[in-house]
Structures are given as structure tokens and as C-alpha cells.
Design a protein around this motif. Structure first.
Motif, PDB file in Angstrom:
ATOM      1  N   MET A 169      57.855   9.627  59.133  1.00  0.00           N
ATOM      2  CA  MET A 169      57.001  10.521  59.934  1.00  0.00           C
ATOM      3  C   MET A 169      56.186  10.638  58.455  1.00  0.00           C
ATOM      4  O   MET A 169      55.046  10.515  58.157  1.00  0.00           O
ATOM      5  N   GLY A 170      57.587  11.492  57.984  1.00  0.00           N
ATOM      6  CA  GLY A 170      56.660  12.259  55.890  1.00  0.00           C
ATOM      7  C   GLY A 170      55.879  11.214  55.466  1.00  0.00           C
ATOM      8  O   GLY A 170      55.105  11.517  55.583  1.00  0.00           O
ATOM      9  N   THR A 182      56.487   6.881  66.660  1.00  0.00           N
ATOM     10  CA  THR A 182      57.219   6.731  68.118  1.00  0.00           C
ATOM     11  C   THR A 182      58.656   6.595  67.971  1.00  0.00           C
ATOM     12  O   THR A 182      59.697   5.687  66.697  1.00  0.00           O
ATOM     13  N   TRP A 183      59.075   6.516  68.561  1.00  0.00           N
ATOM     14  CA  TRP A 183      60.483   7.061  68.709  1.00  0.00           C
ATOM     15  C   TRP A 183      60.611   7.286  69.710  1.00  0.00           C
ATOM     16  O   TRP A 183      60.413   7.355  70.893  1.00  0.00           O
ATOM     17  N   TRP A 184      62.702   7.192  70.638  1.00  0.00           N
ATOM     18  CA  TRP A 184      63.177   7.146  71.738  1.00  0.00           C
ATOM     19  C   TRP A 184      64.512   8.493  71.255  1.00  0.00           C
ATOM     20  O   TRP A 184      65.083   8.646  70.798  1.00  0.00           O
ATOM     21  N   PHE A 185      63.719   9.049  72.984  1.00  0.00           N
ATOM     22  CA  PHE A 185      65.064  10.354  72.807  1.00  0.00           C
ATOM     23  C   PHE A 185      65.792  10.111  74.242  1.00  0.00           C
ATOM     24  O   PHE A 185      64.758   9.782  75.573  1.00  0.00           O
ATOM     25  N   VAL A 186      66.419  10.640  74.665  1.00  0.00           N
ATOM     26  CA  VAL A 186      66.955  10.859  76.107  1.00  0.00           C
ATOM     27  C   VAL A 186      66.271  11.892  76.505  1.00  0.00           C
ATOM     28  O   VAL A 186      66.072  13.181  75.469  1.00  0.00           O
ATOM     29  N   LYS A 187      66.076  12.350  78.153  1.00  0.00           N
ATOM     30  CA  LYS A 187      65.317  13.803  78.040  1.00  0.00           C
ATOM     31  C   LYS A 187      66.414  14.417  78.729  1.00  0.00           C
ATOM     32  O   LYS A 187      67.738  13.721  79.281  1.00  0.00           O
ATOM     33  N   PRO A 188      67.000  15.772  78.877  1.00  0.00           N
ATOM     34  CA  PRO A 188      67.706  16.788  79.383  1.00  0.00           C
ATOM     35  C   PRO A 188      67.884  15.797  80.598  1.00  0.00           C
ATOM     36  O   PRO A 188      69.536  16.399  81.377  1.00  0.00           O
ATOM     37  N   GLU A 189      66.813  16.541  81.604  1.00  0.00           N
ATOM     38  CA  GLU A 189      67.074  16.066  83.544  1.00  0.00           C
ATOM     39  C   GLU A 189      67.542  14.541  82.797  1.00  0.00           C
ATOM     40  O   GLU A 189      68.090  13.984  84.341  1.00  0.00           O
ATOM     41  N   ASN A 190      67.537  13.937  82.305  1.00  0.00           N
ATOM     42  CA  ASN A 190      67.904  12.407  82.463  1.00  0.00           C
ATOM     43  C   ASN A 190      68.638  12.275  80.630  1.00  0.00           C
ATOM     44  O   ASN A 190      67.609  11.120  79.893  1.00  0.00           O
ATOM     45  N   LYS A 196      60.342   6.880  75.743  1.00  0.00           N
ATOM     46  CA  LYS A 196      59.761   6.774  74.492  1.00  0.00           C
ATOM     47  C   LYS A 196      58.735   7.926  74.240  1.00  0.00           C
ATOM     48  O   LYS A 196      57.896   9.018  74.883  1.00  0.00           O
ATOM     49  N   LYS A 197      58.305   7.869  72.919  1.00  0.00           N
ATOM     50  CA  LYS A 197      57.945   9.330  72.351  1.00  0.00           C
ATOM     51  C   LYS A 197      57.184   9.209  71.228  1.00  0.00           C
ATOM     52  O   LYS A 197      57.287   8.152  70.683  1.00  0.00           O
ATOM     53  N   ILE A 198      55.810   9.140  71.410  1.00  0.00           N
ATOM     54  CA  ILE A 198      54.550   9.050  70.471  1.00  0.00           C
ATOM     55  C   ILE A 198      54.081  10.491  69.427  1.00  0.00           C
ATOM     56  O   ILE A 198      53.865  11.186  70.470  1.00  0.00           O
ATOM     57  N   TYR A 216      56.506  13.073  75.327  1.00  0.00           N
ATOM     58  CA  TYR A 216      56.848  11.410  75.798  1.00  0.00           C
ATOM     59  C   TYR A 216      55.513  10.651  77.136  1.00  0.00           C
ATOM     60  O   TYR A 216      54.885  11.395  77.870  1.00  0.00           O
ATOM     61  N   ILE A 217      55.830   9.404  76.625  1.00  0.00           N
ATOM     62  CA  ILE A 217      54.324   8.574  77.207  1.00  0.00           C
ATOM     63  C   ILE A 217      54.932   9.036  78.904  1.00  0.00           C
ATOM     64  O   ILE A 217      53.452   9.404  80.422  1.00  0.00           O
ATOM     65  N   ALA A 218      56.225   9.004  79.626  1.00  0.00           N
ATOM     66  CA  ALA A 218      56.660   9.513  80.775  1.00  0.00           C
ATOM     67  C   ALA A 218      55.951  10.092  81.767  1.00  0.00           C
ATOM     68  O   ALA A 218      55.453  10.679  82.583  1.00  0.00           O
ATOM     69  N   ASP A 219      55.897  11.628  80.565  1.00  0.00           N
ATOM     70  CA  ASP A 219      55.542  12.460  81.606  1.00  0.00           C
ATOM     71  C   ASP A 219      54.198  13.073  81.079  1.00  0.00           C
ATOM     72  O   ASP A 219      53.537  13.157  82.393  1.00  0.00           O
ATOM     73  N   VAL A 220      53.226  12.435  80.420  1.00  0.00           N
ATOM     74  CA  VAL A 220      51.514  11.873  80.673  1.00  0.00           C
ATOM     75  C   VAL A 220      51.579  11.051  81.597  1.00  0.00           C
ATOM     76  O   VAL A 220      50.040  11.632  82.685  1.00  0.00           O
ATOM     77  N   GLU A 221      52.331  10.170  81.699  1.00  0.00           N
ATOM     78  CA  GLU A 221      52.210   9.283  82.366  1.00  0.00           C
ATOM     79  C   GLU A 221      52.171  10.219  83.883  1.00  0.00           C
ATOM     80  O   GLU A 221      51.784   9.782  85.349  1.00  0.00           O
ATOM     81  N   ASN A 222      53.367  11.016  83.971  1.00  0.00           N
ATOM     82  CA  ASN A 222      53.272  11.721  85.342  1.00  0.00           C
ATOM     83  C   ASN A 222      52.528  12.383  85.682  1.00  0.00           C
ATOM     84  O   ASN A 222      52.221  12.532  86.546  1.00  0.00           O
ATOM     85  N   ASP A 223      51.874  12.752  84.554  1.00  0.00           N
ATOM     86  CA  ASP A 223      50.304  13.826  85.032  1.00  0.00           C
ATOM     87  C   ASP A 223      49.501  13.674  85.839  1.00  0.00           C
ATOM     88  O   ASP A 223      48.679  13.376  86.109  1.00  0.00           O
ATOM     89  N   ILE A 224      49.444  11.918  85.050  1.00  0.00           N
ATOM     90  CA  ILE A 224      48.250  11.282  85.438  1.00  0.00           C
ATOM     91  C   ILE A 224      48.205  11.095  86.997  1.00  0.00           C
ATOM     92  O   ILE A 224      47.681  11.050  87.981  1.00  0.00           O
ATOM     93  N   LYS A 225      49.774  10.397  87.068  1.00  0.00           N
ATOM     94  CA  LYS A 225      50.191  10.024  88.208  1.00  0.00           C
ATOM     95  C   LYS A 225      49.799  11.616  89.728  1.00  0.00           C
ATOM     96  O   LYS A 225      48.890  11.392  90.888  1.00  0.00           O
TER      97      LYS A 225
END
Length: 833
Positions: A169-170, A182-190, A196-198, A216-225
Motif C-alpha cells: 500500500m505504501g 484489498t486485503w483479507w482478515f478474519v473478524k473478532p466475532e467470526n 474482504k477489506k478494501i 470490510y465490504i461485509a460491514d457496508v453491505e450490512n449497513d445497506i441491508k
């Protein structure tokens, strides 16, 4: 014997008419009563079928519209995420740069502390978002979530897939100024799933940092949901209409009954609700359909009632979405309407019977009185009566034809067209097929009238009517809708492919030269298409949506066809909103001018700038010039916008030139419509004189296509501008129909190579040859050659090798606000010797 025979005949005439009238009256009354009863039964059944079908179509259309909205919101997840984090980083970078500038006399350690203090506690995206800062060599400067990392070396930090986050990134941020990563991390709750994280990082040049964030794309998608669920929860129509939403695991996500919301259908204590929930979710998983069931809740009464709902699945989110109507909502008004029809029918039948008897009696009396006189004069008047009836019938037929047909082309007019569409919809509905409404508009028909006269235009319309009539199918109809607009109605088609074939057949008519009254010319047409039942169930709806598609088709490019869809509708609404806001954009001071430097390829010094327009609307946000300039041209606001740009750019660059030892050349793009305004030359001359701006430093850029379309009109204007000492530049050279035959006769000073050729000329031999040829043409014609869109040193080196004169692009600078232009180039020298 003859007299006796005549007497018997007269007696027979006196007796037979009353008897025939009586018999006919009795038979007529019997037939009327019988037919009336049959018609009543058919009308009531049709009414019931249409009522149910109408309600089903309505709820299905509402559900389908909601699904389209959900798909649209879902498709925008990554775009929303990127725009949001980019905006946040731009804000953080601006804050940091302002702190740096305000404390330029302080040490890096002090300024770093001030920047960290300003950014550390900032949170966004419901508290999830934060900023981090690293040096491009990997040293952690700030990490609000893990402060212990600060001051440590993180160049080797990897995600779960082995990507070097900080290092990559630098490197990209430093190279490009900013970057997504873009990188990939597990989340504390799962911790069993990779998410996927952008991220987005921007280089902070003073200290060789990059400031970044990620989401995290999943967090944004949950907001949209959650937003979508809230919207669905609030949908209401009528007293009892609402939308409901379940997920495939049985959880009630949205429902009118708030106590029922968030419960689990599969575990509900009521077995009927459990079975209904299973049926609804199963229907959704299979794609969707209508489900009839016994609902436990009706909003208006709060009591159970039979209900029919249309269900659609949203597979990606495992949702079941539905809307429905209650049986009583149909039965009550239907019974009321049936009762009204029955009463009205009985009333009309009674009146008809009473009138029939009265007329029959009256006619019998009259026939007895006039039989003798009629028998004497009947033969003499028979021929005259027959002739009169024939004449009246001809007049009637002629008047009916004129009322329903266009007098010029003899095609059906819009009145008959709507009837054809109505009948076509009934036929298509009966056979479960489609109907296409094809809206055809002749391109540039006004030019034919202006060039050859209205009589030639009328003859051309007649010819088009004949050609359109030939290509219509057996079941199709074609009408003149008005002016140069025609509409095809194509009913009972089995697929969109048939409609597409018909469109291609219509377009193929224009692959020829038209010969009209000794005049030869080419023409094209633009087409918009709507389809029943997807786009509407009434003629007015289908015509309107075909017209919308036609508008979008013409605005994109003439001579094309476009089918109506949600994106077309949104695009037209977007264009309308832009046109509305654009009319007040100048008054609201939303339009700004930026300047992109033009660099001498030989010396590397700045020699001029190109003025570019930017619009940040208070309601629409940032609107691209590629989007609002064509709308400004079509809506008539381009002249006010162009005058503003010319005056503001002249004012800015004139102030720059006055305060510097060297003078910058100013290039301004001129719209074709602005150029063709009667007072354009006078207005631009007046602006330069008002500001005392030396016109030899003003270059007016025109596009190549305007020369091709209106060369005979444009050439005198260009010659007048050259006489006034303006320079002229041919913009986007090579993208149109470049021709040396007209290029050598034009009073231009400069040609600009379009960025599309520069983008690939290092990797594409054909593009390289074309660029080299354009530069050679410029040298041969003694034109200055400008290359746009230069972004790399390799491009610069090759263009310099080809002897290109001026370079414009991000390799040197992006378009700059005027204050930034002054700050960066005020002390520079200028030379291209």
C-alpha cells in the motif's frame, strides 16, 4: 284481373306490415332479453377476472420494483465503500496538509504530534472507521486501535492470504499519489471466515507518509441491508397494504405487525403460521410466485383473513420479499360493483322493453296510416332512396377514415394507434405473449426542411410512411404520431428477440440513399422501445416509456435503438435533475474553473494552460463535465455557461500574466452550439477587450466533428476569429473523420492528439504509427501539436523522440485551482525554443 290483383296487393300491404312489425317486435324483445342475460353473465365474470388479475399485476409490479431497488443497492456496495473511504482520506489528508502548512516553522516531531492529535479520535461508518498513518518504509506513525504498534516497523505485516499490506500500500501510494488496496482478515466475532477489506491510502509527501483507512465490504453491505429493511418496514399502500420480508432461516425482518417482527416463523407456536412461512420461503427459493393463505393479521381490523401475496426471492441475501391483498378487498367492492351492474342492467332492460312495446304500437298505427300512400310512391322513390343511402354511407366511411388517419401519410393517427395498442394488449394477454411499442424519430428532419423546403420534407414523410407500412407484420400496425415521429405496435410476440428483429428491420430502411422529387440525401432514425407487460399495461404508459427510451437513445448517439429499462428511466431522471440544477448553478456559484498546465516537451517549462470546468452541485454532488456539458448544450444553458468560463478564465490568467515576467497561453474549449451563436465572435472579442487580454495568447479549442457537420457554416466564423488574432486548436484530433483535404484549408494553429491514442501507443503498433503520423502532419502544416493524457515518463520520452511540441497530462500536473497554479508556477521560467 290486374285491378283485382292490385286490390289484393294493397290489402296485403295494409295487413302484412302490422303483422310483421308485431312479429318482429315479439322476436326482438325475446332476443334482447336472452342476449342481455348472457351478456350480463359474461360481463360479471370478465369483471371478476379482470379485477383479480389487476390486483395481482399491481402487487407483482410493486414487488418486482422493490427487488430491482434491492439489486441496485446491492450492486453499489463496493462503489459506496470506495467513495466513502476515499472521501474520508481526502478529508484527513487536507487536515494534515493544513496543519503542516500552518506549522511550517516547526519540527517534524511537533507537526507529527499535531496531526496525530487531530486524526486519532476521528471515527466514521458507525464508529468502525478510523485513520492510520505509516511511513512508506513501513514504520507505524499512528494506529488508534492498536497504539502499541506506533513507532514499530510493520513492513512485513501480512493478511491471512499473505499480502504485504503496509509494504504494498505504501509503495503504490507513493508511486501514484493515492491507491486502493484489498486485503483479507478474519473478524473478532467470526474467526473462521476470511472477510474482504478494501482500503484507501494517500501519500503525504512532506514526511513520506501514507494516510489510510479500510472497511470490510461485509460491514457496508450490512449497513445497506439495514437501510433496505427499514425502507421495506415503512412501505404502506391503502388501508391494508404493506410489504413483508423474511430471511430463508425463517426470521421476520420487516412486517407491519411490529410484535411479529424479529420472530422465527419456523418456531412459531401457531402451526398455521409455521406452514405458511415455510410455503412463502420455499416459493422465494424457487424464484417466486403467488401464494394464497390464511393471514393472521389484517391491519385495518387486526383479524385473520384470506390473503394472496406475490413472493420474490433475493438469493444473494437469502431473503423472501412479498406484498399481497386480502380477499375482502376484492369481494366487497366487486360485490358492490356487480350489484350496481345488475341494477343498471335491469333498469336498462325494463326501459328497453317498455320503449320497444311503445315503438312497436306506434309503428303499427303509423304503418296503417301511411301504407296506402307509401304503396303509391314507393316505386318512384326506391332508386332515389338507394342512391341517397349509398352516398351517405360513402360520406360516413370517408369521415371515419379522416378522423382516424393522418392526412399526409395515410397512416393511422394517434387516436387509432391507442385503439390498436389496446386491442394488441388484449390479444397478447390472452395468448400470454408480449407486445412491443416501437417509437421511431427521424434524425435531423429539420435540416431536410431547411435545406430542401417543406414540400420535400412532406414527400419524404410520405415515403417513410410507405416504407414503414411495408415492413410491418400481419398483426402489426404503424401510425404517424406527429411531426417526424412514427410508432409501431407489434402485438402477440413470443420473445424480445422478435422485437429486436423488428427494430433491426426498421433501421435497415435507412441503409440507402433516399430519392425525393429529384433530391438525394441520407437520413437516420432513433428508436425507443417499451414492452408489455414489463413496462406497462396501458397504451399511454407504453408510449410514454418508449418516448423516454427514445430520448435517452438520441442523447447518446443518433441512429440507434434502446429498450426501456430501469437504468434508462434513472438516466433520464438524472439528466432532468442535472438540467434543472444547472440552470441555477452559476447563480449559486457552484461552477468552478481549473487549469491544466501545458508543458514544452523540449524544455520542460510551462507555456500555457487549458481551462476546464468543474461543477459541485449542492444537491447532486460532483457532476462530471462529460455528463453536464451535453445537457447544457441540449437545454440552451451552454451559452451562459460558456460566457462565464471565457470571462473567468481570461480574468484569472490575465492576472497571472500581469504579475509575472512571462505570459501563459490560455486554451478554452468552445461548444459547437456556442460557436454557431450569431454573436459569438463579438462576445469573445468584447471579453478580451474588457480585460485588456492580448488575443495572441488565447487559443479557442473546437472539436473535429463540428467541422465535418457544419463546415460551410463554421469556416467563415473561424476565419473571422483568426482575423481578430485568436489562435485556433483542433481538439481530439483523430477521433472523428480526419481528412487532410479540409485540414489544409482550415485557419488553425494547433492540433491536439486525443488521450485515447496516448493511452496505448506504447503497446499498440497501430496507435504508435497514428501518433507519429499526426505529429508529422503537424510539422508539415506548421501546426503546434499537443499530446493530452500523458501520465508516464515513457510516454513523454517517446513523444519527445517524435518531436511533439507540448505535453499535457497527470505526469506533470492534474488540473489545478487558480491559487494552486499561482503557488506552483509563479516563479517558473517559460520557454519552448
Amino acid at each position: 284481373m290486374k285491378i283485382a290483383h292490385n286490390v289484393k296487393l294493397l290489402r296485403l300491404l295494409n295487413v302484412v306490415p302490422p303483422l310483421l312489425v308485431t312479429a318482429f317486435a315479439v322476436m326482438f324483445i325475446f332476443v334482447v332479453v336472452n342476449n342481455n342475460q348472457m351478456k350480463l353473465e359474461n360481463d360479471l365474470q370478465t369483471l371478476r377476472d379482470d379485477f383479480v388479475s389487476s390486483r395481482k399485476s399491481m402487487v407483482k409490479a410493486q414487488v418486482e420494483q422493490l427487488v430491482q431497488q434491492i439489486d441496485y443497492e446491492k450492486s453499489r456496495t463496493e462503489l459506496i465503500l470506495k467513495e466513502d473511504i476515499k472521501h474520508q482520506i481526502y478529508t484527513a489528508h487536507t487536515i494534515s496538509m493544513n496543519i503542516f502548512k500552518e506549522n511550517s516553522d516547526k519540527s517534524e516531531q511537533v507537526v507529527t504530534k499535531l496531526i496525530k492529535s487531530a486524526l486519532r479520535d476521528i471515527r466514521f461508518n458507525n464508529g468502525r472507521g478510523y485513520f492510520f498513518i505509516y511511513k512508506t518504509n513501513g514504520e507505524s506513525i499512528m494506529h488508534p486501535v492498536i497504539p502499541s504498534m506506533e513507532g514499530t516497523q510493520q513492513i512485513g505485516l501480512q493478511d491471512v492470504r499473505g499480502n504485504y499490506i503496509v509494504r504494498d500500500m505504501g509503495s503504490l501510494a507513493k508511486k501514484n499519489g493515492e491507491t486502493y488496496y484489498t486485503w483479507w482478515f478474519v473478524k473478532p466475532e467470526n474467526k473462521n471466515v476470511e472477510f474482504k477489506k478494501i482500503g484507501f491510502g494517500k501519500h503525504f509527501e512532506p514526511y513520506d507518509w501514507f494516510i489510510g483507512t479500510g472497511e470490510y465490504i461485509a460491514d457496508v453491505e450490512n449497513d445497506i441491508k439495514n437501510t433496505v429493511i427499514d425502507n421495506i418496514s415503512n412501505i404502506r399502500f391503502g388501508d391494508n397494504g404493506y410489504a413483508f420480508l423474511y430471511d430463508y432461516s425463517g426470521i421476520v425482518l420487516a412486517h407491519f405487525d411490529k410484535e411479529f417482527q424479529h420472530s422465527n416463523l419456523y418456531n412459531h407456536q401457531n402451526p398455521l403460521i409455521r406452514e405458511t412461512g415455510k410455503t412463502i420461503i420455499s416459493t422465494a427459493q424457487q424464484g417466486g410466485g403467488f401464494v394464497s393463505y390464511f393471514s393472521q393479521f389484517k391491519p385495518l381490523t387486526g383479524k385473520p383473513e384470506s390473503k394472496t401475496s406475490f413472493i420474490r426471492g433475493v438469493p444473494e441475501w437469502e431473503w423472501a420479499l412479498g406484498m399481497g391483498f386480502y380477499e375482502s378487498e376484492i369481494e366487497d367492492p366487486l360485490n358492490k360493483r356487480e350489484s350496481e351492474i345488475l341494477q343498471e342492467n335491469q333498469k336498462q332492460l325494463f326501459e328497453l322493453l317498455w320503449l320497444s312495446v311503445l315503438v312497436a304500437m306506434l309503428f303499427i298505427i303509423i304503418s296503417l296510416y301511411f301504407t296506402k300512400k307509401l304503396s303509391k310512391s314507393f316505386m318512384s322513390y326506391e332508386d332515389k332512396i338507394n342512391n341517397d343511402f349509398d352516398e351517405l354511407n360513402k360520406v360516413k366511411v370517408q369521415m371515419q377514415y379522416q378522423a382516424l388517419h393522418d392526412s399526409l401519410t395515410r397512416l393511422p393517427n394517434r387516436v387509432l394507434l391507442e385503439d390498436h395498442i389496446f386491442q394488441g394488449i388484449n390479444l397478447s394477454r390472452k395468448n400470454n405473449n408480449l407486445l412491443a411499442v416501437i417509437f421511431v424519430d427521424l434524425d435531423d428532419f429539420k435540416k431536410i426542411n431547411d435545406s430542401y423546403g417543406h414540400s420535400i420534407g412532406d414527400e419524404f414523410l410520405k415515403l417513410m410512411g410507405e416504407l414503414f407500412h411495408k415492413v410491418k407484420g400481419a398483426k402489426d400496425s404503424v401510425a404517424r404520431f406527429g411531426g417526424d415521429e412514427f410508432i409501431f405496435c407489434c402485438p402477440d410476440i413470443e420473445s424480445l428477440g422478435e422485437a429486436e428483429n423488428k427494430v433491426r428491420e426498421i433501421l435497415s430502411i435507412f441503409h440507402q440513399k433516399f430519392e425525393v422529387a429529384g433530391k438525394s440525401f441520407y437520413s437516420t432514425c432513433s428508436i425507443g422501445v417499451s414492452v408489455y407487460p414489463k413496462d406497462g399495461s396501458k397504451a399511454e404508459q407504453l408510449i410514454s416509456k418508449a418516448d423516454i427510451a427514445l430520448y435517452k437513445s438520441k442523447s447518446s448517439a443518433k441512429g440507434r435503438a434502446l429498450f426501456f429499462n430501469g437504468s434508462v428511466d434513472e438516466a433520464v431522471k438524472r439528466a432532468f435533475a442535472i438540467e434543472t440544477e444547472l440552470r441555477t448553478a452559476l447563480l449559486n456559484e457552484e461552477i468552478s474553473i481549473v487549469y491544466q498546465p501545458q508543458i514544452c516537451a523540449k524544455t520542460g517549462n510551462i507555456v500555457g494552460v487549458e481551462a476546464l470546468t468543474r461543477w459541485h452541485s449542492k444537491k447532486l454532488g460532483v457532476v462530471s463535465p462529460a455528463e453536464f456539458i451535453p445537457i447544457a448544450e441540449n437545454s440552451g444553458t451552454i451559452n451562459a455557461l460558456g460566457d462565464y468560463v471565457i470571462y473567468k478564465a481570461l480574468f484569472d490568467i490575465n492576472s497571472f500574466n500581469i504579475n509575472n515576467a512571462f505570459k501563459l497561453n490560455l486554451s478554452i474549449n468552445i461548444s459547437p452550439k456556442q460557436l454557431l451563436e450569431p454573436n459569438f465572435v463579438e462576445s469573445v472579442v468584447q471579453a478580451s477587450e474588457d480585460l485588456a487580454f492580448d488575443r495572441q495568447f488565447i487559443t479557442l479549442e473546437i472539436t473535429e466533428n463540428v467541422l465535418i457537420t457544419d463546415l460551410s457554416v463554421v469556416l467563415p466564423i473561424l476565419l473571422e476569429l483568426r482575423e481578430k488574432n485568436f489562435k485556433l486548436s483542433l481538439d481530439d484530433f483523430g477521433t472523428g473523420y480526419s481528412s487532410l483535404s479540409y485540414l489544409s484549408n482550415l485557419p488553425i494553429n494547433e492540433i491536439k492528439i486525443d488521450r485515447t491514442f496516448i493511452d496505448k501507443f506504447l503497446t499498440n503498433h497501430q496507435s504508435e504509427s497514428l501518433v507519429k503520423t499526426i505529429i508529422a502532419i503537424g510539422g508539415f502544416c506548421d501546426f503546434t501539436v499537443v499530446a493530452e493524457g500523458v501520465e508516464t515518463k515513457a510516454q513523454l520520452d517517446r513523444l519527445t523522440q517524435f518531436h511533439c511540441d507540448l505535453i499535457q497530462g497527470y505526469y506533470f500536473d492534474k488540473p489545478l485551482p487558480f491559487n494552486d497554479l499561482i503557488a506552483k508556477y509563479q516563479s517558473c521560467n517559460v520557454s519552448c525554443d
